[in-house]
Design a protein around this motif. Structure first.
Motif, PDB file in Angstrom:
ATOM      1  N   GLN A  15       4.064 -10.724   6.911  1.00  0.00           N
ATOM      2  CA  GLN A  15       4.576  -9.639   7.755  1.00  0.00           C
ATOM      3  C   GLN A  15       5.433 -10.173   8.893  1.00  0.00           C
ATOM      4  O   GLN A  15       6.207  -9.442   9.490  1.00  0.00           O
ATOM      5  CB  GLN A  15       3.416  -8.809   8.314  1.00  0.00           C
ATOM      6  CG  GLN A  15       2.716  -8.012   7.236  1.00  0.00           C
ATOM      7  CD  GLN A  15       1.527  -7.265   7.764  1.00  0.00           C
ATOM      8  OE1 GLN A  15       1.106  -7.451   8.897  1.00  0.00           O
ATOM      9  NE2 GLN A  15       0.951  -6.406   6.938  1.00  0.00           N
ATOM     10  N   SER A  16       5.292 -11.464   9.200  1.00  0.00           N
ATOM     11  CA  SER A  16       6.135 -12.056  10.237  1.00  0.00           C
ATOM     12  C   SER A  16       7.588 -12.079   9.807  1.00  0.00           C
ATOM     13  O   SER A  16       8.473 -12.248  10.633  1.00  0.00           O
ATOM     14  CB  SER A  16       5.702 -13.492  10.527  1.00  0.00           C
ATOM     15  OG  SER A  16       4.458 -13.497  11.143  1.00  0.00           O
ATOM     16  N   ALA A  46       6.032  -9.662  13.096  1.00  0.00           N
ATOM     17  CA  ALA A  46       5.177  -8.582  12.626  1.00  0.00           C
ATOM     18  C   ALA A  46       4.720  -7.678  13.778  1.00  0.00           C
ATOM     19  O   ALA A  46       3.534  -7.406  13.926  1.00  0.00           O
ATOM     20  CB  ALA A  46       3.993  -9.133  11.848  1.00  0.00           C
ATOM     21  N   GLY A  62      -0.552   0.638   9.648  1.00  0.00           N
ATOM     22  CA  GLY A  62      -1.031  -0.240   8.586  1.00  0.00           C
ATOM     23  C   GLY A  62      -0.455  -1.641   8.619  1.00  0.00           C
ATOM     24  O   GLY A  62      -0.563  -2.386   7.654  1.00  0.00           O
ATOM     25  N   ILE A  63       0.150  -2.027   9.733  1.00  0.00           N
ATOM     26  CA  ILE A  63       0.684  -3.396   9.857  1.00  0.00           C
ATOM     27  C   ILE A  63      -0.415  -4.294  10.431  1.00  0.00           C
ATOM     28  O   ILE A  63      -1.221  -3.860  11.234  1.00  0.00           O
ATOM     29  CB  ILE A  63       1.902  -3.408  10.802  1.00  0.00           C
ATOM     30  CG1 ILE A  63       2.999  -2.497  10.280  1.00  0.00           C
ATOM     31  CG2 ILE A  63       2.428  -4.812  10.996  1.00  0.00           C
ATOM     32  CD1 ILE A  63       3.612  -2.948   9.002  1.00  0.00           C
ATOM     33  N   GLY A  64      -0.385  -5.546  10.013  1.00  0.00           N
ATOM     34  CA  GLY A  64      -1.283  -6.528  10.610  1.00  0.00           C
ATOM     35  C   GLY A  64      -2.672  -6.482  10.011  1.00  0.00           C
ATOM     36  O   GLY A  64      -3.034  -5.549   9.297  1.00  0.00           O
ATOM     37  N   ASP A  65      -3.437  -7.542  10.240  1.00  0.00           N
ATOM     38  CA  ASP A  65      -4.815  -7.552   9.755  1.00  0.00           C
ATOM     39  C   ASP A  65      -5.768  -7.606  10.937  1.00  0.00           C
ATOM     40  O   ASP A  65      -6.834  -8.184  10.879  1.00  0.00           O
ATOM     41  CB  ASP A  65      -5.044  -8.712   8.785  1.00  0.00           C
ATOM     42  CG  ASP A  65      -4.559 -10.034   9.354  1.00  0.00           C
ATOM     43  OD1 ASP A  65      -3.915 -10.013  10.420  1.00  0.00           O
ATOM     44  OD2 ASP A  65      -4.839 -11.064   8.736  1.00  0.00           O
ATOM     45  N   PRO A  72      -0.907 -11.224   4.774  1.00  0.00           N
ATOM     46  CA  PRO A  72      -0.601 -10.760   6.133  1.00  0.00           C
ATOM     47  C   PRO A  72       0.437 -11.635   6.835  1.00  0.00           C
ATOM     48  O   PRO A  72       1.284 -11.137   7.562  1.00  0.00           O
ATOM     49  CB  PRO A  72      -1.943 -10.847   6.854  1.00  0.00           C
ATOM     50  CG  PRO A  72      -2.969 -10.817   5.786  1.00  0.00           C
ATOM     51  CD  PRO A  72      -2.349 -11.446   4.582  1.00  0.00           C
ATOM     52  N   ASN A 101       4.879 -20.456  14.845  1.00  0.00           N
ATOM     53  CA  ASN A 101       4.161 -19.786  13.779  1.00  0.00           C
ATOM     54  C   ASN A 101       4.090 -20.748  12.592  1.00  0.00           C
ATOM     55  O   ASN A 101       5.117 -21.176  12.075  1.00  0.00           O
ATOM     56  CB  ASN A 101       4.972 -18.524  13.418  1.00  0.00           C
ATOM     57  CG  ASN A 101       4.156 -17.506  12.696  1.00  0.00           C
ATOM     58  OD1 ASN A 101       3.169 -17.848  12.046  1.00  0.00           O
ATOM     59  ND2 ASN A 101       4.563 -16.249  12.806  1.00  0.00           N
ATOM     60  N   ALA A 103       1.630 -11.370  14.536  1.00  0.00           N
ATOM     61  CA  ALA A 103       1.556 -12.808  14.244  1.00  0.00           C
ATOM     62  C   ALA A 103       0.847 -13.530  15.383  1.00  0.00           C
ATOM     63  O   ALA A 103      -0.049 -14.353  15.159  1.00  0.00           O
ATOM     64  CB  ALA A 103       2.955 -13.372  14.036  1.00  0.00           C
ATOM     65  N   ALA A 124       5.687  -2.701   6.299  1.00  0.00           N
ATOM     66  CA  ALA A 124       5.818  -4.060   5.770  1.00  0.00           C
ATOM     67  C   ALA A 124       6.395  -4.028   4.371  1.00  0.00           C
ATOM     68  O   ALA A 124       5.957  -3.242   3.532  1.00  0.00           O
ATOM     69  CB  ALA A 124       4.459  -4.740   5.760  1.00  0.00           C
ATOM     70  N   ARG A 146       0.855  -1.185   0.000  1.00  0.00           N
ATOM     71  CA  ARG A 146       0.000   0.000   0.000  1.00  0.00           C
ATOM     72  C   ARG A 146       0.889   1.232   0.000  1.00  0.00           C
ATOM     73  O   ARG A 146       2.054   1.152   0.390  1.00  0.00           O
ATOM     74  CB  ARG A 146      -0.912  -0.008   1.224  1.00  0.00           C
ATOM     75  CG  ARG A 146      -0.168  -0.328   2.501  1.00  0.00           C
ATOM     76  CD  ARG A 146      -1.135  -0.586   3.638  1.00  0.00           C
ATOM     77  NE  ARG A 146      -0.897  -1.897   4.232  1.00  0.00           N
ATOM     78  CZ  ARG A 146      -1.775  -2.560   4.951  1.00  0.00           C
ATOM     79  NH1 ARG A 146      -2.969  -2.051   5.167  1.00  0.00           N
ATOM     80  NH2 ARG A 146      -1.496  -3.724   5.466  1.00  0.00           N
ATOM     81  N   VAL A 152       8.105  -6.798   8.508  1.00  0.00           N
ATOM     82  CA  VAL A 152       8.060  -5.440   9.046  1.00  0.00           C
ATOM     83  C   VAL A 152       9.475  -4.930   9.237  1.00  0.00           C
ATOM     84  O   VAL A 152      10.292  -5.579   9.880  1.00  0.00           O
ATOM     85  CB  VAL A 152       7.318  -5.420  10.390  1.00  0.00           C
ATOM     86  CG1 VAL A 152       7.313  -4.012  10.954  1.00  0.00           C
ATOM     87  CG2 VAL A 152       5.903  -5.917  10.213  1.00  0.00           C
TER      88      VAL A 152
END
Lengths: 193, 316, 505
Positions: free
Chosen positions: C201-202, B73, B106-109, C198, C409, B77, C191, A46, C184
């Protein structure tokens, strides 16, 4: 890959360099060149929402993606140079022979088994997935005695469960739905829970 | 990714199925081990808090509480794992301010609406510290120097886009411009003012107790509405004329949003009891993080207010 | 009291029954945890933390210290036997240790590794005991540019590791560095390279990459070639452990111990860069340098000594300054704080008994480690007698559990399998994997140090060269690079000249 081999080539062969050889030797560096050029566009999902300070989060990976592109380019030049030298010397590269017999069908089967395991693990849980995996792998590896197969896979799975879920308290996957219920029952049955 | 999407859907279905049998379940909650997900790796503040709390919650709840570190993250996570777990109270997780700040970036869902905060168990204002051999004896001297020389002083922080960053940005807007030097490894950050690499460090006192007690750090300024009882001589940012929202570093315990009320009540009561024990009091006074646990709406509020404050700064 | 008297008192305490028992149990736990891929000693220390609540503060530190010492060694057992580094720092042990196993010299390899680790650890414990204070003040002068320079030195050692094909190695390294940026980012919290997933991102964890590249791909080869890993006992006269072996690698052990002891003091450098740099240096110094990677004992001994030599010196900044340089020392810090003990200069004044008991225990633990190491290694090497298919199945399962266990994870399991396939492909076409792993490990560190340095010094990039320590290290790195590349450069230059001259080479 390039360079080194040329000096070792001492077979008195002649064949001109074929297109197929050129393509096969340029495929890898060509792929890297493409990677280095395309990936910068996919760095962020984004638009960035940060105050501009310092070089920004794209600087570091950007430098190394550029480095990949440059190295790939040098690599292509080196390959072309080597091919040119080869043609000029009217010598073919010696074919690198395999030191030991390599069974690609077995390797492919092993890879499929690995992928199947990765896919099954979160769904059916560790106890079932591991048992099946050990069973199939040993079968693939040439063990045909059904008693041995069953013993190795069941005892092996139990040992792993005990060490990692029992002693190390690691939350290995129990699977989802009915498989979760089964795993909980099984873990209680073997006294880990 | 479709595979993860599928997993989420299955987990959500399961969560739904489980909540149907909710009332019967909550009667004798808990009757099996409760997993506590620490959303960062071993050794950090969230980990120490999680393990301490798990140990004190075990006698309160009567079941074992194994701690699982799920790092990655910025804590997201672990939170994804929490939010996709059955909402039956058998999975809890740590939700801390750093992760909330990452949502704003904006990180993560995940978002505040995905979790039910059981209690804010630790909350601490941040300070500006200097090394003992620093020329700045008081906050006034520091601020005067920074006003006269914009961008000359350096402050060690945990990164851009964090509450540290927001505090420095607000100060800069009000004429005190200091440079943010992001150190994401805590050990290196603590060493920065001691080695003379940065002039100041922005930090919560609980993480640098060793330097405070040995006198190697000098507290100059606290970002809070009132002075801290342990540091009565340290002036607040308000006293020095700064107008800002106070962003405390906080650590909470949370469960998935759909967890039934009676289960949350049971956990809440246990957390309040656990934080009332001498062991917890000793722990929190050691780390300057004691507070009356915030629960219910107030806890939920703390999280969303924090996120909005960070987001407001980033959107400028 | 002088240091010797204090240390004598420390030994008295460390030889008390409770202390000795604590150390032995901690060592065994550490070695086993280290040897199991995925259960790192950091995990073991975190799990042991609650048990230390009921102990006295000194006992708690002895326990954690012993797990640390044992764990850093333990990783090499699985690296040597099954080519899976149990901990990241054991990566170089795969390069020369596993080839020895393939030749049926597994016992010899383990013996050298244990001895080198013990000597390294002992050196470092002595450094800790006698030089803690001066070392600590020196380490404080290291700022981000110095860390950056040290990381660059580690990255440069890649060239030394595979000097015949520098371009391909650099490609592999760059790929590794880019892979290391997934997830990240540590400075801006943004990210990168997540492609809308998603879970990505880890980020890509280097332990997981390592397990996939080395272990999983190796097992695929194992099944496709029907190779037998079982030691070919009596047939191989080299299989036996001889005392001459130890004497032959004394130089390597000494150099490794020195490098490790120095790097360990620097917060953030730690065991992995220490081991890798020691390997690179040894490759240059050793007479058999060009044979490294084929099972040369010096190539095993140097990094082994170096990684254990970081254990004692990593405690220098922890105890003297209260700065934890690694995850392991951060857990020790947490344990001390929970007991109300604050490490720092005051600790040496307020509680010298505790400090010197810890010193004595670290010395003792490294000696006892020889026995703990032999015991666990013995057990692991009997595993080698199982048929290759069974062994392979368990290596895969251990690898997957290991990958999962790093952060619990599930994403990491997929990453591990992915890199297993990639590693298999790379091996088939002869593309080097070691530089890629180093890039994944050291790349993120280098980026962090680089960005923080620039922020700290007004975005002025000359700072890396103008600061004396950082400039010196970068100079060393340049010398090291040229030294490693010299033979290749000369050969290339000659062949290019000959080619241009039109004469057959």
């Amino acid at each position: 890959m390039f360079g080194g081999r040329v000096e070792r080539a001492d077979a008195p062969a002649r064949a001109p360099v074929s297109w197929r050889r050129i393509v096969s030797r340029l495929a890898l560096p060509g792929g890297f060149l493409a990677l280095g050029l395309i990936l910068p566009a996919y760095m962020f999902d984004r638009p960035l929402r940060i105050r501009a300070r310092g070089l920004g989060p794209d600087a570091w990976p950007g430098v190394f993606l550029n480095a990949i592109a440059v190295i790939a380019l040098l690599w292509i030049i080196a390959e072309l140079w080597a091919l040119y030298a080869e043609g000029k010397r009217k010598r073919a590269m010696p074919i690198v022979e395999q030191a030991e017999a390599y069974d690609y069908s077995k390797a492919a089967a092993a890879i499929c088994l690995l992928l199947a395991f990765g896919w099954l693990l979160p769904t059916v849980g560790f106890p079932i997935a591991a048992t099946l995996f050990i069973l199939c792998w040993c079968f693939l590896g040439g063990i045909r005695n059904p008693v041995a197969l069953l013993l190795v896979s069941l005892l092996g799975m139990l040992t792993l469960l005990w060490v990692f879920m029992g002693l190390a308290l690691m939350p290995l996957s129990r699977g989802t739905g009915v498989f979760d219920d089964f795993s909980v029952w099984f873990l209680r049955f073997v006294r880990i829970y | 990714m479709t595979r993860f999407g599928g997993m989420t859907a299955i987990a959500a279905l399961m969560a739904g199925a489980m909540s149907l049998s909710g009332p019967a379940l909550a009667q004798n909650f808990p009757d099996r081990p409760i997993e506590l997900i620490v959303t960062f790796g071993p050794g950090g503040g969230a980990d120490v808090m999680g393990r301490q709390l798990a140990q004190l919650l075990e006698p309160e709840l009567g079941v074992s509480i194994p701690v699982t570190n799920v790092a990655g993250a910025s804590g997201n996570a672990g939170l994804t794992r929490l939010s996709t777990s059955p909402a039956d109270g058998y999975t809890m997780g740590t939700l801390i301010s750093l992760t909330v700040a990452s949502w704003a970036a904006g990180i993560g869902d995940n978002g505040p609406e995905d979790f039910r905060v059981i209690a804010v168990v630790q909350s601490t204002p941040s300070f500006l510290f200097v090394a003992a051999n620093s020329p700045f004896e008081t906050a006034e001297q520091l601020i005067e120097h920074a006003r006269a020389n914009p961008g000359a002083l350096t402050v060690a922080t945990s990164g851009y886009g964090t509450q540290d960053d927001v505090a420095l940005i607000v100060m800069a807007e009000q004429g005190v411009d200091m440079v943010n030097v992001p150190f994401s490894a805590p050990g290196e950050r603590y060493a920065a003012p001691l080695g003379g690499h940065t002039d100041v460090i922005y930090e919560e006192p609980g993480d640098v107790v060793q330097f405070l007690e040995s006198g190697e750090y000098r507290p100059l300024l606290i970002f809070a509405a009132e002075r801290h009882p342990e540091f009565p001589d340290v002036p607040t940012s308000g006293e020095l004329g700064f107008d800002m929202v106070y962003l405390n570093t906080f650590r909470t315990l949370a469960v998935p949003a759909a967890t039934p009320d009676d289960v949350v009540d049971r956990l809440e009561a246990a957390v309040i009891a656990a934080t009332g024990t001498d062991a917890w009091q000793a722990f929190c006074s050691q780390t300057y993080t004691c507070l009356e646990p915030l629960t219910g709406e107030a806890a939920q509020e703390e999280v969303s207010v924090f996120m909005q404050a960070i987001a407001a700064q980033l959107d400028d | 009291m002088n240091t010797f008297e204090l240390l004598g008192m420390g030994f008295q305490n460390a030889f008390a029954l409770w202390a000795l028992l604590t150390i032995v149990i901690g060592l065994m736990l550490g070695v086993v945890a280290g040897a199991l891929p995925g259960v790192s000693f950091v995990n073991a220390m975190a799990m042991a933390l609650p048990f230390t609540y009921s102990m006295a503060p000194t006992q708690a530190m002895l326990f954690l210290g012993a797990i640390y010492v044992g764990g850093v060694f333990g990783g090499s057992i699985s690296a040597i036997i099954i080519n899976v580094p149990g901990t990241p720092a054991s990566l170089p042990a795969c390069w020369d240790g596993y080839p020895m196993t393939q030749r049926g010299e597994v016992r010899r390899a383990l013996a050298v590794a244990i001895l080198a680790s013990a000597v390294g650890g002992l050196t470092s414990a002595l450094v800790l005991s006698f030089a803690a204070a001066p070392f600590a003040t020196f380490a404080l002068r290291f700022s981000q540019p110095e860390f950056f320079a040290a990381t660059i030195l580690g990255l440069i050692s890649v060239i030394a590791i595979s000097k015949d094909r520098p371009l391909v190695s650099l490609m592999s390294l760059s790929l590794g560095i880019v892979i290391g940026t997934v997830g990240v980012d540590p400075i801006y919290g943004v990210a990168r390279f997540t492609f809308g997933v998603p879970a990505m991102q880890s980020g890509i964890n280097f332990v997981v990459v390592m397990i996939g590249l080395f272990a999983v791909s190796e097992v695929i080869d194992l099944i496709a070639t029907n190779r037998d890993l079982r030691p070919s006992n009596a047939a191989n006269a080299n299989a036996r452990v001889r005392f001459r072996d130890f004497w032959d690698v004394r130089g390597a052990i000494a150099r490794g111990s020195g490098i490790g002891s120095i790097l360990g003091v620097i917060p953030g450098a730690g065991a992995t860069p220490g081991a890798v740099i020691a390997y690179g240096v040894e490759k240059q110094v050793s007479r058999d340098g060009d044979k490294f990677g084929t099972g040369i004992m010096a190539g095993l001994a140097a990094p082994e000594a170096a990684k254990n030599a970081t254990t004692g010196s990593a405690m220098v900044p922890l105890l003297t300054l209260g700065i934890p340089g690694s995850a392991a020392t951060a857990i020790m810090l947490a344990a001390m704080m929970l007991h109300g003990v604050n490490p720092g200069p005051l600790l040496f004044l307020n509680d010298p008994t505790m400090v010197y008991t810890i010193f004595a225990a670290m010395i003792l633990a490294n000696i006892l480690m020889i026995f703990a190491g032999i015991g666990v290694a013995q057990f692991f090497s009997t595993l080698m007698k199982t048929p290759p298919a069974v062994l392979g199945a368990f290596i895969i399962l251990l690898s997957i559990i290991g990958a999962y266990g790093v952060r619990n994870n599930i994403f990491d399991v997929y990453v591990c399998l992915f890199f297993g396939l990639v590693g298999w492909g790379m091996k088939r076409i002869g593309f080097p994997t070691a530089p890629l792993v180093l890039g994944v490990i050291l790349g993120p560190l280098a980026e962090r140090y680089f960005m923080t340095s620039l922020a700290n010094y007004n975005q002025d990039w000359t700072v890396f060269f103008t600061r004396p320590i950082s400039g010196t290290i970068l100079g060393l790195a340049a010398v090291f690079a040229i030294w490693s590349l010299w033979p290749v450069l000369r050969a290339r230059y000659r062949s290019v000249v000959l080619l241009l001259a039109g004469r057959p080479g």
